[in-house]
Design a protein around this motif. Structure first.
Motif, PDB file in Angstrom:
ATOM      1  N   ALA A 179       0.818  -1.211   0.000  1.00 38.00           N
ATOM      2  CA  ALA A 179       0.000   0.000   0.000  1.00 38.00           C
ATOM      3  C   ALA A 179       0.856   1.266   0.000  1.00 38.00           C
ATOM      4  N   ASP A 180       2.067   1.188   0.551  1.00 37.64           N
ATOM      5  CA  ASP A 180       2.917   2.375   0.618  1.00 37.64           C
ATOM      6  C   ASP A 180       3.839   2.510  -0.592  1.00 37.64           C
ATOM      7  N   LYS A 181       3.633   1.678  -1.618  1.00 44.11           N
ATOM      8  CA  LYS A 181       4.416   1.774  -2.845  1.00 44.11           C
ATOM      9  C   LYS A 181       3.471   2.045  -4.013  1.00 44.11           C
ATOM     10  N   ASP A 182       3.933   2.863  -4.943  1.00 43.42           N
ATOM     11  CA  ASP A 182       3.124   3.193  -6.114  1.00 43.42           C
ATOM     12  C   ASP A 182       3.715   2.682  -7.415  1.00 43.42           C
ATOM     13  N   LEU A 183       5.008   2.361  -7.419  1.00 48.34           N
ATOM     14  CA  LEU A 183       5.703   2.001  -8.643  1.00 48.34           C
ATOM     15  C   LEU A 183       6.443   0.684  -8.457  1.00 48.34           C
ATOM     16  N   LEU A 184       6.722   0.020  -9.569  1.00 49.32           N
ATOM     17  CA  LEU A 184       7.320  -1.311  -9.538  1.00 49.32           C
ATOM     18  C   LEU A 184       8.261  -1.440 -10.720  1.00 49.32           C
ATOM     19  N   ALA A 185       9.521  -1.795 -10.436  1.00 50.26           N
ATOM     20  CA  ALA A 185      10.507  -1.981 -11.497  1.00 50.26           C
ATOM     21  C   ALA A 185      11.407  -3.144 -11.120  1.00 50.26           C
ATOM     22  N   SER A 186      12.162  -3.631 -12.100  1.00 51.24           N
ATOM     23  CA  SER A 186      13.011  -4.803 -11.879  1.00 51.24           C
ATOM     24  C   SER A 186      14.459  -4.501 -12.215  1.00 51.24           C
ATOM     25  N   VAL A 187      15.358  -5.146 -11.490  1.00 48.18           N
ATOM     26  CA  VAL A 187      16.787  -4.952 -11.707  1.00 48.18           C
ATOM     27  C   VAL A 187      17.337  -6.040 -12.620  1.00 48.18           C
ATOM     28  N   GLU A 188      18.423  -5.700 -13.282  1.00 45.65           N
ATOM     29  CA  GLU A 188      19.181  -6.684 -14.031  1.00 45.65           C
ATOM     30  C   GLU A 188      20.200  -7.333 -13.095  1.00 45.65           C
ATOM     31  N   GLY A 189      20.963  -8.287 -13.621  1.00 44.13           N
ATOM     32  CA  GLY A 189      21.947  -8.978 -12.793  1.00 44.13           C
ATOM     33  C   GLY A 189      23.302  -8.329 -12.814  1.00 44.13           C
ATOM     34  N   ILE A 190      23.341  -7.020 -13.070  1.00 47.09           N
ATOM     35  CA  ILE A 190      24.603  -6.275 -13.148  1.00 47.09           C
ATOM     36  C   ILE A 190      24.477  -4.978 -12.371  1.00 47.09           C
ATOM     37  N   THR A 191      25.598  -4.472 -11.911  1.00 47.33           N
ATOM     38  CA  THR A 191      25.646  -3.163 -11.276  1.00 47.33           C
ATOM     39  C   THR A 191      26.130  -2.137 -12.295  1.00 47.33           C
ATOM     40  N   HIS A 192      26.293  -0.916 -11.840  1.00 50.83           N
ATOM     41  CA  HIS A 192      26.782   0.137 -12.725  1.00 50.83           C
ATOM     42  C   HIS A 192      28.283   0.042 -12.966  1.00 50.83           C
ATOM     43  N   ASP A 193      28.906  -1.023 -12.503  1.00 50.61           N
ATOM     44  CA  ASP A 193      30.272  -1.336 -12.938  1.00 50.61           C
ATOM     45  C   ASP A 193      30.265  -1.952 -14.333  1.00 50.61           C
ATOM     46  N   ASP A 194      29.095  -2.306 -14.813  1.00 49.46           N
ATOM     47  CA  ASP A 194      28.964  -2.783 -16.189  1.00 49.46           C
ATOM     48  C   ASP A 194      29.471  -1.692 -17.133  1.00 49.46           C
ATOM     49  N   PRO A 195      30.337  -2.031 -18.100  1.00 45.81           N
ATOM     50  CA  PRO A 195      30.975  -1.001 -18.934  1.00 45.81           C
ATOM     51  C   PRO A 195      29.994  -0.083 -19.662  1.00 45.81           C
ATOM     52  N   TRP A 196      28.912  -0.651 -20.242  1.00 47.87           N
ATOM     53  CA  TRP A 196      27.992   0.214 -20.981  1.00 47.87           C
ATOM     54  C   TRP A 196      27.298   1.202 -20.051  1.00 47.87           C
ATOM     55  N   ASN A 197      26.774   0.715 -18.932  1.00 46.47           N
ATOM     56  CA  ASN A 197      26.079   1.596 -17.994  1.00 46.47           C
ATOM     57  C   ASN A 197      27.034   2.600 -17.360  1.00 46.47           C
ATOM     58  N   HIS A 198      28.261   2.172 -17.061  1.00 45.96           N
ATOM     59  CA  HIS A 198      29.282   3.074 -16.528  1.00 45.96           C
ATOM     60  C   HIS A 198      29.566   4.197 -17.526  1.00 45.96           C
ATOM     61  N   ARG A 199      29.830   3.797 -18.765  1.00 47.50           N
ATOM     62  CA  ARG A 199      30.207   4.768 -19.797  1.00 47.50           C
ATOM     63  C   ARG A 199      29.070   5.732 -20.115  1.00 47.50           C
ATOM     64  N   MET A 200      27.856   5.204 -20.246  1.00 45.11           N
ATOM     65  CA  MET A 200      26.734   6.054 -20.624  1.00 45.11           C
ATOM     66  C   MET A 200      26.330   7.011 -19.512  1.00 45.11           C
ATOM     67  N   THR A 201      26.488   6.600 -18.253  1.00 44.74           N
ATOM     68  CA  THR A 201      26.163   7.510 -17.154  1.00 44.74           C
ATOM     69  C   THR A 201      27.099   8.712 -17.158  1.00 44.74           C
ATOM     70  N   ILE A 202      28.388   8.460 -17.359  1.00 46.90           N
ATOM     71  CA  ILE A 202      29.344   9.567 -17.432  1.00 46.90           C
ATOM     72  C   ILE A 202      29.063  10.441 -18.650  1.00 46.90           C
ATOM     73  N   LYS A 203      28.774   9.811 -19.775  1.00 48.16           N
ATOM     74  CA  LYS A 203      28.517  10.564 -21.000  1.00 48.16           C
ATOM     75  C   LYS A 203      27.308  11.467 -20.853  1.00 48.16           C
ATOM     76  N   ALA A 204      26.264  10.958 -20.213  1.00 49.30           N
ATOM     77  CA  ALA A 204      25.028  11.727 -20.090  1.00 49.30           C
ATOM     78  C   ALA A 204      25.104  12.787 -19.000  1.00 49.30           C
TER      79      ALA A 204
END
Length: 337
Positions: A179-204
């Motif tokens: 009842a105290d949550k309004d949104l729902l999302a799922s995680v992948e099996g990787i952290t932001h040490d993943d090269p693509w996510n690491h690189r794109m976060t810095i780029k953006a």
């Protein structure tokens, strides 16, 4: 005080939707929205056919950008409300340039910031549909609800071509969203040490933004859901958050959910719960430096069904086409338009 009632209807000029057939319901409807561009019926067959096979009886919305009229007619025949921009012979076409120029015209004055380089370099401007789809999903669905009077319980946003369904995703939401949550999302099996996510976060956004999500699981924006009004707000906020960058719908999504205002009302699930599986990093052990999923907890594919390690059927398989055996099974079952 809200001034929305003073705005012209529709609130997103230039868009049109197919006629709405009433859906009989004892209460608010559930809804799912997706966006398409350049696809054919064969590209959308698994999405539509697998969703119908779950018994889903709510409202399906599709934002259609550059597509053949054949696809629009086919999706309408599947019961979808399809939003289109401009018909050009046998195709429907979309121009973000045209839409944004109209959106920023105040009387006879075009009110834009000088940094909007696309107003000076029109030939270099490209529509960023992967970002823009969140804006349209929010505004067009809000407009639909206001015009038709339809009310909605839950709303899911879904990628189109690479999502398949094994169960009605809203059944799990109804049973498990606190009842105290309004949104729902799922995680992948990787952290932001993943090269693509690491690189794109810095780029953006830069390294300061990377620090906000350092060591945290990547939250995928290919399928997420929640209560209707908070979902409209989340999608619109994600678009505005990424608007100046125009390169990272998922990068913006993870930054947005790192803020307490959204993070506190969001329930995050993983691959050990039978809701949404992101198969690109979880059908088998990932080789990414950011991989953290214990191989002993990864899903099983048995008798043509994708299951949690505990044997529960996932409702949603995102990136099903990244696993050849899973893709072959879904296409055999649902791939015929």
């Amino acid at each position: 005080m809200s001034t929305r009632s003073a705005l012209p209807v529709p609130t997103v000029p230039g868009w049109h939707s197919t006629p709405v057939e009433p859906i009989r319901s004892d209460g608010p409807l559930d809804a799912i929205v997706t966006a398409v561009s350049g696809y054919r019926p064969a590209d959308m067959a698994v999405w539509f056919n697998s969703l119908k096979a779950t018994g889903f009886a709510g409202r399906i919305f599709v934002v259609a950008y550059d597509v053949d009229a054949e696809l629009v007619r086919w999706m309408e025949a599947q019961g979808a409300v399809v939003f289109t921009y401009r018909q050009d012979g046998p195709r429907y076409r979309y121009s973000q340039l045209d839409e944004e120029l109209a959106d920023h015209l105040d009387g006879r004055k075009l009110r834009v910031d000088g940094r909007w380089t696309w107003t000076r370099r029109i030939l270099r401007f490209r529509d960023k549909i992967h970002d823009r789809r969140f804006f349209h999903s929010s505004e067009l669905l809000r407009d639909h609800a206001e015009r038709t009077g339809e009310t909605f319980r839950f709303l899911a946003f879904s990628d189109a071509r690479d999502v398949a369904f094994q169960c009605n995703p809203f059944d799990w939401i109804a049973a498990n969203l606190p009842a105290d949550k309004d949104l729902l999302a799922s995680v992948e099996g990787i952290t932001h040490d993943d090269p693509w996510n690491h690189r794109m976060t810095i780029k953006a956004f830069g390294k300061h933004a990377l620090r906000r999500v350092a060591g945290k699981p990547v939250i995928c924006c290919g399928f997420f859901a929640g209560r209707f009004e908070p979902m409209l707000e989340l999608m619109l906020a994600n678009y505005y958050f990424d608007q100046s960058k125009r390169i990272g719908d998922q990068i913006a999504f993870n930054q947005l959910l790192s803020f307490g205002a959204f993070g506190r009302i969001t329930l995050l699930t993983d691959w050990q719960q039978p809701w949404t599986l992101h198969a690109c990093t979880l059908m088998e052990p990932s080789k990414s430096p950011g991989a953290f999923a214990d191989p002993a907890t990864l899903p099983r594919f048995e008798d043509g069904v994708v299951l949690t390690r505990a044997g529960e059927r996932f409702a949603v398989i995102h990136h099903y086409d990244r696993a050849p055996a899973v893709e072959a099974r879904f296409k055999a079952l649902y791939g015929t338009p």
